[in-house]
Motif scaffolding. Structure first.
Motif, PDB file in Angstrom:
ATOM      1  N   VAL A   2       0.839  -1.202   0.000  1.00 48.28           N
ATOM      2  CA  VAL A   2       0.000   0.000   0.000  1.00 48.28           C
ATOM      3  C   VAL A   2       0.873   1.251   0.000  1.00 48.28           C
ATOM      4  CG1 VAL A   2      -1.672   1.358   1.327  1.00 48.28           C
ATOM      5  CG2 VAL A   2      -1.972  -1.120   1.089  1.00 48.28           C
ATOM      6  N   LEU A   3       1.865   1.258   0.871  1.00 49.76           N
ATOM      7  CA  LEU A   3       2.764   2.412   0.962  1.00 49.76           C
ATOM      8  C   LEU A   3       3.559   2.596  -0.330  1.00 49.76           C
ATOM      9  CD1 LEU A   3       4.085   1.950   4.608  1.00 49.76           C
ATOM     10  CD2 LEU A   3       2.403   3.615   3.813  1.00 49.76           C
ATOM     11  N   ASP A   4       4.025   1.483  -0.898  1.00 51.18           N
ATOM     12  CA  ASP A   4       4.771   1.570  -2.162  1.00 51.18           C
ATOM     13  C   ASP A   4       3.901   2.183  -3.253  1.00 51.18           C
ATOM     14  OD1 ASP A   4       7.014   0.453  -1.032  1.00 51.18           O
ATOM     15  OD2 ASP A   4       6.636  -1.574  -1.787  1.00 51.18           O
ATOM     16  N   TYR A   5       2.651   1.756  -3.308  1.00 55.09           N
ATOM     17  CA  TYR A   5       1.763   2.307  -4.339  1.00 55.09           C
ATOM     18  C   TYR A   5       1.517   3.794  -4.107  1.00 55.09           C
ATOM     19  CZ  TYR A   5      -2.441   3.717  -6.706  1.00 55.09           C
ATOM     20  OH  TYR A   5      -3.326   4.435  -7.465  1.00 55.09           O
ATOM     21  N   CYS A   6       1.234   4.183  -2.867  1.00 58.24           N
ATOM     22  CA  CYS A   6       0.967   5.594  -2.575  1.00 58.24           C
ATOM     23  C   CYS A   6       2.173   6.463  -2.900  1.00 58.24           C
ATOM     24  CB  CYS A   6       0.551   5.766  -1.114  1.00 58.24           C
ATOM     25  SG  CYS A   6      -1.059   5.046  -0.723  1.00 58.24           S
ATOM     26  N   ARG A   7       3.365   5.976  -2.588  1.00 55.09           N
ATOM     27  CA  ARG A   7       4.573   6.746  -2.918  1.00 55.09           C
ATOM     28  C   ARG A   7       4.726   6.879  -4.420  1.00 55.09           C
ATOM     29  NH1 ARG A   7       7.285   4.370   1.928  1.00 55.09           N
ATOM     30  NH2 ARG A   7       7.739   2.510   0.690  1.00 55.09           N
ATOM     31  N   ALA A   8       4.515   5.760  -5.155  1.00 54.72           N
ATOM     32  CA  ALA A   8       4.647   5.806  -6.616  1.00 54.72           C
ATOM     33  C   ALA A   8       3.632   6.749  -7.235  1.00 54.72           C
ATOM     34  CB  ALA A   8       4.494   4.400  -7.200  1.00 54.72           C
ATOM     35  N   ALA A   9       2.426   6.771  -6.683  1.00 54.52           N
ATOM     36  CA  ALA A   9       1.341   7.554  -7.270  1.00 54.52           C
ATOM     37  C   ALA A   9       1.391   9.024  -6.912  1.00 54.52           C
ATOM     38  CB  ALA A   9      -0.008   6.973  -6.847  1.00 54.52           C
ATOM     39  N   MET A  10       1.946   9.373  -5.729  1.00 49.75           N
ATOM     40  CA  MET A  10       1.739  10.728  -5.209  1.00 49.75           C
ATOM     41  C   MET A  10       2.987  11.475  -4.764  1.00 49.75           C
ATOM     42  SD  MET A  10      -1.530   9.814  -2.784  1.00 49.75           S
ATOM     43  CE  MET A  10      -1.983  11.511  -2.434  1.00 49.75           C
ATOM     44  N   ALA A  11       4.059  10.771  -4.474  1.00 53.09           N
ATOM     45  CA  ALA A  11       5.191  11.408  -3.790  1.00 53.09           C
ATOM     46  C   ALA A  11       5.761  12.598  -4.552  1.00 53.09           C
ATOM     47  CB  ALA A  11       6.291  10.381  -3.528  1.00 53.09           C
ATOM     48  N   PHE A  12       5.716  12.559  -5.886  1.00 56.70           N
ATOM     49  CA  PHE A  12       6.381  13.596  -6.664  1.00 56.70           C
ATOM     50  C   PHE A  12       5.415  14.507  -7.413  1.00 56.70           C
ATOM     51  CE2 PHE A  12       9.117   9.843  -6.311  1.00 56.70           C
ATOM     52  CZ  PHE A  12      10.096  10.388  -5.502  1.00 56.70           C
ATOM     53  N   GLU A  13       4.154  14.458  -7.008  1.00 58.37           N
ATOM     54  CA  GLU A  13       3.185  15.390  -7.583  1.00 58.37           C
ATOM     55  C   GLU A  13       3.507  16.818  -7.134  1.00 58.37           C
ATOM     56  OE1 GLU A  13       0.584  15.029  -9.675  1.00 58.37           O
ATOM     57  OE2 GLU A  13       1.192  12.947 -10.023  1.00 58.37           O
ATOM     58  N   GLU A  14       3.296  17.768  -8.033  1.00 62.39           N
ATOM     59  CA  GLU A  14       3.595  19.165  -7.709  1.00 62.39           C
ATOM     60  C   GLU A  14       2.491  19.841  -6.912  1.00 62.39           C
ATOM     61  OE1 GLU A  14       4.472  20.324 -11.926  1.00 62.39           O
ATOM     62  OE2 GLU A  14       6.279  21.151 -10.995  1.00 62.39           O
ATOM     63  N   ARG A  15       1.311  19.227  -6.922  1.00 65.82           N
ATOM     64  CA  ARG A  15       0.187  19.771  -6.156  1.00 65.82           C
ATOM     65  C   ARG A  15      -0.341  18.711  -5.196  1.00 65.82           C
ATOM     66  NH1 ARG A  15      -4.204  22.059 -10.151  1.00 65.82           N
ATOM     67  NH2 ARG A  15      -3.854  20.053 -11.179  1.00 65.82           N
ATOM     68  N   GLU A  16      -0.978  19.173  -4.141  1.00 68.76           N
ATOM     69  CA  GLU A  16      -1.539  18.231  -3.174  1.00 68.76           C
ATOM     70  C   GLU A  16      -2.705  17.461  -3.792  1.00 68.76           C
ATOM     71  OE1 GLU A  16      -2.627  19.365   0.734  1.00 68.76           O
ATOM     72  OE2 GLU A  16      -0.640  20.094   1.281  1.00 68.76           O
ATOM     73  N   GLN A  17      -2.747  16.176  -3.479  1.00 67.55           N
ATOM     74  CA  GLN A  17      -3.867  15.323  -3.859  1.00 67.55           C
ATOM     75  C   GLN A  17      -4.447  14.699  -2.592  1.00 67.55           C
ATOM     76  OE1 GLN A  17      -2.737  12.197  -6.508  1.00 67.55           O
ATOM     77  NE2 GLN A  17      -2.656  13.510  -8.322  1.00 67.55           N
ATOM     78  N   PHE A  18      -5.750  14.545  -2.575  1.00 67.67           N
ATOM     79  CA  PHE A  18      -6.408  13.824  -1.487  1.00 67.67           C
ATOM     80  C   PHE A  18      -7.008  12.567  -2.088  1.00 67.67           C
ATOM     81  CE2 PHE A  18     -10.015  12.901   1.365  1.00 67.67           C
ATOM     82  CZ  PHE A  18      -9.319  12.777   2.560  1.00 67.67           C
ATOM     83  N   ARG A  19      -6.510  11.425  -1.663  1.00 66.33           N
ATOM     84  CA  ARG A  19      -6.862  10.132  -2.241  1.00 66.33           C
ATOM     85  C   ARG A  19      -7.525   9.271  -1.176  1.00 66.33           C
ATOM     86  NH1 ARG A  19      -4.198   7.468  -6.873  1.00 66.33           N
ATOM     87  NH2 ARG A  19      -3.033   9.415  -7.037  1.00 66.33           N
ATOM     88  N   ILE A  20      -8.474   8.439  -1.594  1.00 67.47           N
ATOM     89  CA  ILE A  20      -9.165   7.568  -0.649  1.00 67.47           C
ATOM     90  C   ILE A  20      -9.116   6.128  -1.148  1.00 67.47           C
ATOM     91  CG2 ILE A  20     -11.295   7.160   0.653  1.00 67.47           C
ATOM     92  CD1 ILE A  20     -12.195   9.986  -0.235  1.00 67.47           C
ATOM     93  N   LEU A  21      -8.768   5.198  -0.257  1.00 68.25           N
ATOM     94  CA  LEU A  21      -8.837   3.775  -0.525  1.00 68.25           C
ATOM     95  C   LEU A  21     -10.086   3.232   0.168  1.00 68.25           C
ATOM     96  CD1 LEU A  21      -5.816   4.520  -1.028  1.00 68.25           C
ATOM     97  CD2 LEU A  21      -5.240   2.214  -0.252  1.00 68.25           C
ATOM     98  N   PHE A  22     -10.997   2.670  -0.601  1.00 67.46           N
ATOM     99  CA  PHE A  22     -12.261   2.150  -0.068  1.00 67.46           C
ATOM    100  C   PHE A  22     -12.157   0.634   0.096  1.00 67.46           C
ATOM    101  CE2 PHE A  22     -13.240   5.999  -2.477  1.00 67.46           C
ATOM    102  CZ  PHE A  22     -14.032   6.713  -1.582  1.00 67.46           C
ATOM    103  N   LEU A  23     -12.528   0.141   1.270  1.00 62.26           N
ATOM    104  CA  LEU A  23     -12.373  -1.275   1.587  1.00 62.26           C
ATOM    105  C   LEU A  23     -13.723  -1.904   1.931  1.00 62.26           C
ATOM    106  CD1 LEU A  23      -9.341  -0.881   4.043  1.00 62.26           C
ATOM    107  CD2 LEU A  23      -9.276  -0.968   1.549  1.00 62.26           C
ATOM    108  N   ASP A  24     -13.826  -3.221   1.694  1.00 67.79           N
ATOM    109  CA  ASP A  24     -15.041  -3.927   2.090  1.00 67.79           C
ATOM    110  C   ASP A  24     -14.891  -4.456   3.515  1.00 67.79           C
ATOM    111  OD1 ASP A  24     -13.495  -6.237   1.992  1.00 67.79           O
ATOM    112  OD2 ASP A  24     -14.413  -7.004   0.151  1.00 67.79           O
TER     113      ASP A  24
END
Length: 250
Positions: free
Chosen positions: A135-157
């Motif tokens: 999970v952490l690896d994915y979040c880092r790959a997806a967001m760590a180097f974005e120039e603007r803030e993103q708010f992301r949500i992971l939805f679980l069952d």
């Protein structure tokens, strides 16, 4: 007898001396041998045997087929720091590095997108809490180097299996508007029983702000009566992450 005599001067004068054989094959560029050796090392030992600039060279071999790519690879790393930061850099900044044009910059972003997609595949359809590192690896790959803030949500069952993952808001370099009721509304639409909140700090420092903490507690207060658990709020920075649950802030 005179008619049978041969004048040696005439003999040699009429015949040109043999010319030394010339190498008609053009010399191969010096970097071709280096490419072959680097590919051989990767083939024999894998990526762990190579340092960042060598892996980046391997990527650039196909993107820049007729030039020495080592200076370009080293220039990219000098500018951005690590291979991950090179792949995470925006196209316009990549093109500021000598030797990187629009096509090369775009291809590097394609490689980055492929890496992010692969990381997402590691958590899709899985029990998330037992795959926390992925999970952490994915979040880092997806967001760590974005120039603007993103708010992301992971939805679980109810079994904490990932059923959806969405970017709810994108903001500025230091702020993202978050609407707690919209977060919960979307969770209800997806029949999620738990969520993980994630956002990034483009400044690089993942330490949560007072506003981050207050917003998270508001979401928890709205979610609890509806049977929706907030497992964590993770903040991603370029050099690391912070877990509000791990910091005992929630």
């Amino acid at each position: 007898m005179a008619s049978d005599d041969h004048d040696e001067r005439g003999f040699f004068g009429e015949r040109s001396l043999p010319q030394p054989k010339r190498d008609t094959e053009p010399k191969k560029p010096h970097y071709l041998g280096h490419r072959e050796r680097l590919r051989a090392r990767f083939s024999a030992s894998g990526g762990d045997a190579l340092v960042d600039y060598e892996l980046l060279e391997l990527l650039l071999f196909r993107l820049i087929p007729r030039a020495d790519t080592k200076p370009v690879a080293k220039a990219l790393l000098a500018r951005f720091g690590t291979l991950a930061e090179v792949l995470g850099a925006p196209v316009n900044l990549l093109q500021e590095v000598k030797g990187v044009g629009p096509a090369v910059a775009l291809d590097l972003k394609i490689v980055a997108a492929s890496a992010t997609r692969m990381a997402r595949g590691e958590i899709s359809g899985r029990e998330v809490l037992s795959s926390w590192n992925q999970v952490l690896d994915y979040c880092r790959a997806a967001m760590a180097f974005e120039e603007r803030e993103q708010f992301r949500i992971l939805f679980l069952d109810k079994k904490n299996v990932l059923i959806a993952e969405e970017v709810q808001q994108t903001g500025t370099v230091d702020h993202t508007p978050v609407y707690p009721r919209e977060v919960i509304r979307r969770a209800l639409e997806l029949s999620a029983t738990a969520i993980i909140l994630v956002h990034n700090h483009p400044s690089g420092d993942p330490a949560p702000s007072r506003a981050d903490i207050d917003m998270t507690k508001t979401i928890i207060d709205i979610a609890r009566p509806l049977g929706i658990a907030v497992h964590d709020h993770i903040i991603i920075g370029k050099k690391g992450f912070a877990s509000m649950k791990g910091l005992l802030l929630i």
